[in-house]
Motif scaffolding. Structure first.
Motif, PDB file in Angstrom:
ATOM      1  N   UNK B 305       0.826  -1.198   0.000  1.00  0.00           N
ATOM      2  CA  UNK B 305       0.000   0.000   0.000  1.00  0.00           C
ATOM      3  C   UNK B 305       0.866   1.256   0.000  1.00  0.00           C
ATOM      4  N   UNK B 306       1.988   1.210   0.723  1.00  0.00           N
ATOM      5  CA  UNK B 306       2.902   2.357   0.736  1.00  0.00           C
ATOM      6  C   UNK B 306       3.451   2.621  -0.657  1.00  0.00           C
ATOM      7  N   UNK B 307       3.838   1.561  -1.342  1.00  0.00           N
ATOM      8  CA  UNK B 307       4.392   1.749  -2.681  1.00  0.00           C
ATOM      9  C   UNK B 307       3.350   2.402  -3.576  1.00  0.00           C
ATOM     10  N   UNK B 322       1.346  23.073  -9.847  1.00  0.00           N
ATOM     11  CA  UNK B 322       1.553  23.245  -8.416  1.00  0.00           C
ATOM     12  C   UNK B 322       0.592  22.384  -7.612  1.00  0.00           C
ATOM     13  N   UNK B 323      -0.609  22.115  -8.163  1.00  0.00           N
ATOM     14  CA  UNK B 323      -1.505  21.189  -7.463  1.00  0.00           C
ATOM     15  C   UNK B 323      -0.831  19.834  -7.298  1.00  0.00           C
ATOM     16  N   UNK B 324      -0.187  19.393  -8.373  1.00  0.00           N
ATOM     17  CA  UNK B 324       0.454  18.087  -8.344  1.00  0.00           C
ATOM     18  C   UNK B 324       1.573  18.038  -7.330  1.00  0.00           C
ATOM     19  N   UNK B 325       2.462  19.028  -7.384  1.00  0.00           N
ATOM     20  CA  UNK B 325       3.633  18.980  -6.501  1.00  0.00           C
ATOM     21  C   UNK B 325       3.230  19.201  -5.046  1.00  0.00           C
ATOM     22  N   UNK B 326       2.378  20.188  -4.811  1.00  0.00           N
ATOM     23  CA  UNK B 326       1.963  20.413  -3.426  1.00  0.00           C
ATOM     24  C   UNK B 326       1.148  19.242  -2.899  1.00  0.00           C
ATOM     25  N   UNK B 327       0.318  18.690  -3.779  1.00  0.00           N
ATOM     26  CA  UNK B 327      -0.450  17.517  -3.383  1.00  0.00           C
ATOM     27  C   UNK B 327       0.470  16.369  -3.019  1.00  0.00           C
ATOM     28  N   UNK B 328       1.519  16.192  -3.828  1.00  0.00           N
ATOM     29  CA  UNK B 328       2.458  15.108  -3.561  1.00  0.00           C
ATOM     30  C   UNK B 328       3.147  15.320  -2.218  1.00  0.00           C
ATOM     31  N   UNK B 329       3.500  16.585  -1.932  1.00  0.00           N
ATOM     32  CA  UNK B 329       4.161  16.870  -0.656  1.00  0.00           C
ATOM     33  C   UNK B 329       3.219  16.602   0.516  1.00  0.00           C
ATOM     34  N   UNK B 330       1.967  17.030   0.360  1.00  0.00           N
ATOM     35  CA  UNK B 330       0.988  16.764   1.427  1.00  0.00           C
ATOM     36  C   UNK B 330       0.822  15.264   1.591  1.00  0.00           C
ATOM     37  N   UNK B 331       0.782  14.568   0.462  1.00  0.00           N
ATOM     38  CA  UNK B 331       0.641  13.118   0.500  1.00  0.00           C
ATOM     39  C   UNK B 331       1.805  12.479   1.251  1.00  0.00           C
ATOM     40  N   UNK B 332       3.012  13.034   1.040  1.00  0.00           N
ATOM     41  CA  UNK B 332       4.182  12.482   1.726  1.00  0.00           C
ATOM     42  C   UNK B 332       4.060  12.644   3.232  1.00  0.00           C
ATOM     43  N   UNK B 333       3.665  13.844   3.659  1.00  0.00           N
ATOM     44  CA  UNK B 333       3.503  14.075   5.097  1.00  0.00           C
ATOM     45  C   UNK B 333       2.399  13.176   5.648  1.00  0.00           C
ATOM     46  N   UNK B 334       1.283  13.151   4.941  1.00  0.00           N
ATOM     47  CA  UNK B 334       0.153  12.358   5.408  1.00  0.00           C
ATOM     48  C   UNK B 334       0.523  10.887   5.474  1.00  0.00           C
ATOM     49  N   UNK B 335       1.221  10.422   4.452  1.00  0.00           N
ATOM     50  CA  UNK B 335       1.615   9.018   4.446  1.00  0.00           C
ATOM     51  C   UNK B 335       2.543   8.734   5.622  1.00  0.00           C
ATOM     52  N   UNK B 336       3.335   9.744   6.001  1.00  0.00           N
ATOM     53  CA  UNK B 336       4.170   9.594   7.188  1.00  0.00           C
ATOM     54  C   UNK B 336       3.340   9.259   8.414  1.00  0.00           C
ATOM     55  N   UNK B 337       2.239   9.964   8.591  1.00  0.00           N
ATOM     56  CA  UNK B 337       1.378   9.684   9.750  1.00  0.00           C
ATOM     57  C   UNK B 337       0.643   8.359   9.587  1.00  0.00           C
ATOM     58  N   UNK B 338       0.024   8.201   8.413  1.00  0.00           N
ATOM     59  CA  UNK B 338      -0.904   7.079   8.255  1.00  0.00           C
ATOM     60  C   UNK B 338      -0.160   5.752   8.217  1.00  0.00           C
ATOM     61  N   UNK B 339       0.936   5.698   7.443  1.00  0.00           N
ATOM     62  CA  UNK B 339       1.639   4.414   7.368  1.00  0.00           C
ATOM     63  C   UNK B 339       2.279   4.102   8.716  1.00  0.00           C
ATOM     64  N   UNK B 340       2.785   5.133   9.392  1.00  0.00           N
ATOM     65  CA  UNK B 340       3.326   4.894  10.730  1.00  0.00           C
ATOM     66  C   UNK B 340       2.262   4.284  11.614  1.00  0.00           C
ATOM     67  N   UNK B 341       1.065   4.867  11.546  1.00  0.00           N
ATOM     68  CA  UNK B 341      -0.020   4.366  12.386  1.00  0.00           C
ATOM     69  C   UNK B 341      -0.405   2.939  12.014  1.00  0.00           C
ATOM     70  N   UNK B 342      -0.459   2.655  10.718  1.00  0.00           N
ATOM     71  CA  UNK B 342      -0.825   1.303  10.295  1.00  0.00           C
ATOM     72  C   UNK B 342       0.197   0.289  10.815  1.00  0.00           C
ATOM     73  N   UNK B 343       1.479   0.623  10.670  1.00  0.00           N
ATOM     74  CA  UNK B 343       2.496  -0.323  11.133  1.00  0.00           C
ATOM     75  C   UNK B 343       2.470  -0.457  12.660  1.00  0.00           C
TER      76      UNK B 343
END
Lengths: 660, 491
Positions: B305-307, B322-343
């Motif tokens: 799922x992380x991949x 800029x939507x794409x790049x900023x979205x990707x950055x937000x996604x990176x931060x969010x994935x930091x929280x969510x994947x950490x929580x899942x693991x």
């Protein structure tokens, strides 16, 4: 006023949080008090807002900026106009009734507080959805009601059927959301905004554009994508499969979510988007065809169901089809009018069904009921009124809305309208037949409640003591009565302004030149009394009456006939029994196919090619080469000396040969 | 701009703090873990001014520190952050605190060293995010492999040696090419200053080569399809904390590399190769989504799922809006929280039952209601439900992708269905249902410490979902600047 608007969704949310997080702490009574208080506040304030809107005060403004990126400003904000306020009243009123009813229905359930928390959270989400002034918040509400629906269908989480049904519901809705998201994406890309007003202001420009990557007319692409979202939420064929299964949840939520409010979100959304849909006849035709298929074919399925809730569920599907048909012929006010009347009588029917289930000690099979009217007078009368409204008896609310839909279809000039007309008219007969089949089997005839086979009592939880049916407590019957009143009366009082008085004003846009159906209807409208009297002589009434009579004849007079017919037309019966094989198809093709594909990609792609061949393969290659080299790397001096001499020999001979 | 040593603190506080743990850690378990927690919190506290004193109107590097390091090669100790890198330093330092808390009781063998390894890892990764000198970056980038290698190799599962070596070689192979590219850039410019590199004129052919060198290096880290197969193995064998750091931070390093190196240094090649990278990203989103669906091991499922989620990140970068790049950055931060929580959630179950197999569970919510509720919440965030952080980035990237090309958006948006399918199907089989076996029947609900860790993450997920505005505000200036820069040809 902005504070009032804000309080309306937040009051149920506060209730949900209190009951959800502190439910064990504050106890059962406090939990239902606090959530009911929240919803009642929302209802009361909605009434105030209604008065305010009637006085001509509309509102459209932001609450806070959610995000800003790439030229898009995404805000959380409210749009309060007639359409919104009507939805707010319906949602909060039905929700309030369901909250009260739940005190009785869930009385013995260990998840009492959790249930109240969920239904309040649902009310919050639905209010956010209808009050939104932009697509992001709409999408938030859209998904949030989906989440709560997921939680509620799976409320009894130990039951395999319930947790299967809620996963299915969520995923099927996600298929719709997939289309919805693409529609929003197209709007953002081409209109450069996700605010309703700004998007609608650019509608003429959008109508002329072509989608760059696909070459489709932009506005058609947008509308069809958005409508796919509506198909998921409003359970239109082929994304309807989740709704019958959602009956695994407790009955109050079937009334609130899967009949009166959430499933109408799609209808509401298309109505809200009427300025866009009006620009694409292709999209409208698509809407019309999907709606008519749903209206007729889902009705057929209602005929053979034996589970009381499933009969009502299929009737909901069919009625949602009617609303969609109304959208397709650009009769948006008629669609929301039917949405409103349907919300009352369908909530009533579901709650009535729930009351019957309680009275029959949690038996849901109508074959084992019968003559219940003697034991449950309130439930009986209110259910009768609800059924009469549903089949469109003149003067009842359902008559005004359904007849208007049929008339609008008759007047439409769209190519798909003739098929739609056939569907909605035939649907009237079908609706009457299955509704009264259920009504007669449940409330009339012989008492059969003692014949319940023992493996049948798998449905609503707890307490399977046999014995006579009994009337439900007042917390259950009171909502029935309060819902029965609008089910009977609201059509009569509101049809003139809502359909023919331009009550919605600027909230709904109809291009009357291209789609004149509603305008023509207004010309022929001479007040609700004349319409109802006219109704007695119309084809739909004849069909409805014959449906009722046929149901009476088959199920009370000659119960042997249905069995005989069933034997005769076994193939058709099997087709209906298997719900046209939609579920089988999805299970095999989509669910099975996805698993097969996943396993193939994993075993062959990841483990075979990438890891086996490339990663471990290169490791093996290195190992192999190293093995070769190791063969001459013996560690014995004489080997090296020999190789050195050999080398010198080669070099020298090469030197001599070239010098020659 | 503040002239201070905040960034140095962010790097060296955890590393220096870890040294006593490594030396004296064996003496007392309780003292050493409290000490580790104190160091981790100190590490977080020193990064907070980065947020509060950040000037979000400026695209320039801030909190800059510059000093000569190896003068003969013009190598500098050069640190600085902009709106792209700063949030990751905070994320990293925050996650480190959680990892220390999560290892509080369950790590019984060499606990002090375990926590020391994470603290060192944390400092090194902060170094990666703020290094502005090529050599310094490379040193941090490579040395961060060592603690992770040890974490997997020492505290990992039964197949840990294979996984650790696979992880190490895979990532090392990629970054060697990056070193070659760095040396070329040095020879060309006479400096290792990354900001100078961004101003270089480079011929087209060379740009392509450099891009490919960077791509190989960063794609392995992200990881992108088809160089992703180290990740599921590494996750499965890593201890819970290792998985958390790997998913939450380490995967972001590669993606960050694209933004700091590939796009600004070789913009023409980036444009030319964009369709290729977008193709790989879409494959990651769809292909990996289906692979995740059939996993029987929860950790593998979340790893895949992380991949798939990281596919959204690389997609966002290479659609160049800029939507794409900023979205990707937000996604990176969010994935930091969510994947950490899942693991962490999987870790909670593993600590009790010692199995990661989905089939060994069922009906967990009956015995662990609090945990079940949190797990469902994070699963919803993982499937991108609005009002959770998981939605924001995906939504922005999806909008950007539709704007870029409808079909790209179409393929990307399928994650809405597939992502929900694999996550919620797992939830159905693990959390819901009747109690499946005696192990589940004996489960005890999460305690205060576990609740604190998961609760903090839940608060972050919700806050970012409801109000992402402040985070994106920080990024605007830098992202806009980057996009302007990338639009100018450097041939």
């Amino acid at each position: 006023m902005k504070t009032t608007y804000l309080l309306i969704p937040l009051a149920p949310l506060a209730g949900a949080i209190l009951a959800g997080f502190f439910g064990k702490l504050i106890g059962r009574t406090a939990s239902h008090c606090v959530t009911i208080l929240g919803v009642a506040t929302a209802f009361f304030l909605s009434c105030l807002v209604y008065q305010d809107v009637e006085a001509g005060h509309h509102f459209n403004g932001p609450i806070y900026t959610w995000l800003q990126s790439g030229g898009l400003t995404l805000q959380v904000g409210f749009l309060i106009d007639k359409l919104t306020v009507m939805m707010m009243l319906v949602v909060t009123f039905v929700s309030l009734m369901v909250h009260i009813y739940t005190i009785g229905y869930m009385h013995d359930d260990p998840g009492y507080q959790r249930f109240f928390s969920y239904i309040s959270l649902f009310t919050f989400s639905m209010l956010m959805l209808v009050m939104s002034n932009n697509f992001v918040q709409l999408f938030f509400g859209w998904e949030a009601v989906g989440l709560v629906s997921y939680l509620l269908i799976g409320f009894w989480y130990t039951r395999p059927t319930a947790i299967y049904a809620n996963l299915k519901a969520f995923l099927v809705n996600r298929v719709g959301d997939f289309g919805f998201l693409l529609g929003i994406g197209l709007i953002a890309a081409y209109a450069g905004s996700l605010d309703y007003t700004e998007v609608f202001a650019k509608r003429e420009e959008l109508a002329l554009m072509t989608e760059a990557a696909t070459g489709w007319p932009l506005i058609t692409a947008i509308c069809i994508c958005l409508f796919i979202g509506a198909m998921g939420k409003s359970a239109q064929v082929p994304l309807h499969v989740w709704l019958p299964d959602s009956m695994e949840g407790p009955t109050p939520i079937s009334a609130l979510i899967h009949a009166a409010t959430m499933v109408t979100a799609g209808i509401f959304m298309v109505t809200r988007m009427s300025p866009l849909f009006e620009l694409s006849d292709t999209a409208l035709n698509f809407v019309l065809v999907i709606g008519s298929i749903t209206a007729l074919f889902m009705g057929f399925l209602g005929i053979i169901q034996n589970d009381i809730k499933r009969v009502v569920a299929y009737s909901t599907l069919s009625q949602l089809g009617y609303m969609t048909v109304a959208l397709g012929v650009s009769a948006y006010p008629v669609a929301v009018f039917h949405l409103m009347t349907h919300a009352f009588f369908k909530a009533l029917l579901f709650l009535g069904a729930g009351s019957v289930i309680m009275g029959c000690h949690h038996n849901q099979d109508i074959r084992y009921m019968g003559a219940i009217r003697k034991y449950m007078p309130f439930t009986w009368i209110t259910s009768l009124l609800g059924s009469l409204a549903l089949i469109g008896t003149p003067f009842f609310s359902g008559f005004y809305s359904k007849d208007s839909i049929i008339e609008a279809v008759a007047l439409s000039h769209l190519p798909a309208a003739s098929f739609a007309y056939f569907s909605v008219v035939a649907g009237v007969f079908v609706t009457a037949f299955y509704s009264f089949r259920m009504y007669f089997l449940v409330f009339h005839g012989k008492e059969r409640y003692d014949q319940v086979p023992h493996d049948e009592h798998h449905h609503d939880d707890h307490g399977h003591g046999g014995g006579k049916p009994h009337e439900s407590p007042w917390v259950v019957t009171l909502p029935l009565v309060l819902l029965a009143i609008p089910s009977v009366l609201i059509g009569y009082f509101t049809i003139a302004p809502m359909l023919h008085g331009d009550w919605f004003g600027s909230a709904i846009f109809i291009n009357a030149e291209r789609h004149p159906a509603l305008e023509e209807m207004t010309g022929e409208f001479h007040g609700p009394i004349s319409m109802a009297l006219h109704g007695f002589a119309s084809l739909p009434f004849v069909l409805a009456a014959s449906g009722v009579v046929l149901a009476w004849f088959f199920y009370l007079k000659r119960p042997d006939i249905p069995t005989a017919i069933k034997q005769r037309v076994m193939p058709i019966y099997t087709l209906l029994e298997n719900k046209y094989y939609f579920d089988k198809f999805n299970e095999v093709v989509f669910a099975g196919g996805a698993r097969l594909l996943g396993r193939g990609l994993w075993k062959v792609g990841d483990q075979g090619v990438i890891d086996g061949l490339l990663v471990n393969g290169s490791a093996r290659t290195v190992g192999f080469v190293a093995g070769l080299v190791r063969w001459i790397q013996t560690g014995h001096i004489y080997t090296y000396a020999f190789l050195m001499i050999l080398g010198v020999l080669v070099l020298m001979s090469r030197l001599f040969l070239s010098a020659w | 701009m503040m002239s201070s040593h905040l960034l140095s603190f962010a790097i060296w506080v955890p590393i220096v703090g870890a040294l006593p743990l490594l030396v004296f850690g064996a003496s007392s378990r309780s003292v050493s873990r409290w000490f580790a927690l104190a160091v981790a919190i100190a590490g977080l506290v020193v990064t907070l001014p980065l947020w509060t004193h950040f000037d979000s109107s400026s695209a320039a590097m801030q909190f800059v520190e510059q000093a000569p390091w190896i003068p003969s090669f013009n190598v500098q100790y050069f640190l600085g952050v902009d709106g792209i890198s700063m949030p990751f330093i905070l994320l990293n330092s925050f996650i480190t605190v959680l990892v220390v808390l999560a290892g509080w009781q369950v790590i019984e063998d060499k606990q002090a060293q375990y926590m020391g390894a994470f603290l060192i890892m944390s400092g090194l990764m902060n170094g990666i995010f703020c290094a502005l000198d090529g050599v310094l970056f490379y040193v941090f980038f490579e040395s961060s492999l060592i603690p992770m290698y040890l974490i997997i190799g020492i505290w990992g599962g039964p197949n840990r040696v294979y996984a650790a070596i696979k992880f190490f070689l895979y990532t090392l192979m990629g970054s060697l090419l990056m070193l070659v590219a760095f040396i070329y850039l040095f020879a060309h410019s006479g400096s290792f200053n990354v900001l100078d590199w961004q101003q270089l004129q480079i011929p087209g052919k060379v740009q392509q080569l450099i891009f490919i060198a960077f791509l190989l290096s960063f794609a392995v880290k992200v990881p992108m399809w088809p160089v992703h197969t180290w990740l599921p193995d590494a996750h499965v064998e890593a201890p819970t904390g290792g998985s958390v750091v790997l998913a939450a931070i380490a995967l972001k390093l590669g993606a960050y590399g694209f933004l700091r190196f590939s796009l600004p240094i070789v913009p023409d090649a980036s444009h030319a190769m964009a369709p290729f990278v977008i193709g790989l990203s879409l494959i990651a989103v769809v292909y990996i989504g289906f692979v995740a669906l059939v996993q029987a091991d929860m950790k593998k499922l979340v790893a895949y799922s992380s991949i798939s989620h990281m596919g959204f990140v690389t997609l966002g970068f290479f659609i160049f809006n800029s939507l794409g790049i900023e979205g990707a950055l937000v996604q990176m931060i969010s994935h930091g929280f969510v994947s950490a929580a899942m693991f962490l959630c999987i870790g909670v179950l593993y600590d009790r039952v010692h199995s990661r197999q989905i089939a060994d569970y069922g009906g967990v919510i009956n015995t662990m209601p609090k945990f079940g509720a949190l797990f469902v919440f994070f699963a919803m965030a993982n499937s991108g439900l609005p009002a959770t952080s998981g939605f924001v980035g995906e939504f922005m990237v999806a909008l950007g992708a539709v704007k870029f090309n409808f079909w790209t958006g179409f393929v990307a948006a399928t994650t809405l269905i597939v992502g929900a399918a694999y996550t919620l199907w797992m939830v159905k089989r693990v959390v819901f249902g009747a109690v499946a076996n005696r192990h589940v029947a004996k489960l005890s609900d999460i305690g205060g410490r576990e609740f604190l860790v998961l609760g903090l993450l839940a608060a972050c997920v919700l806050a970012l979902g409801l109000y992402p505005f402040p985070l994106t505000e920080v990024m605007h200036a830098s992202v806009d600047n980057l996009l302007r820069h990338v639009a100018i040809s450097k041939l």
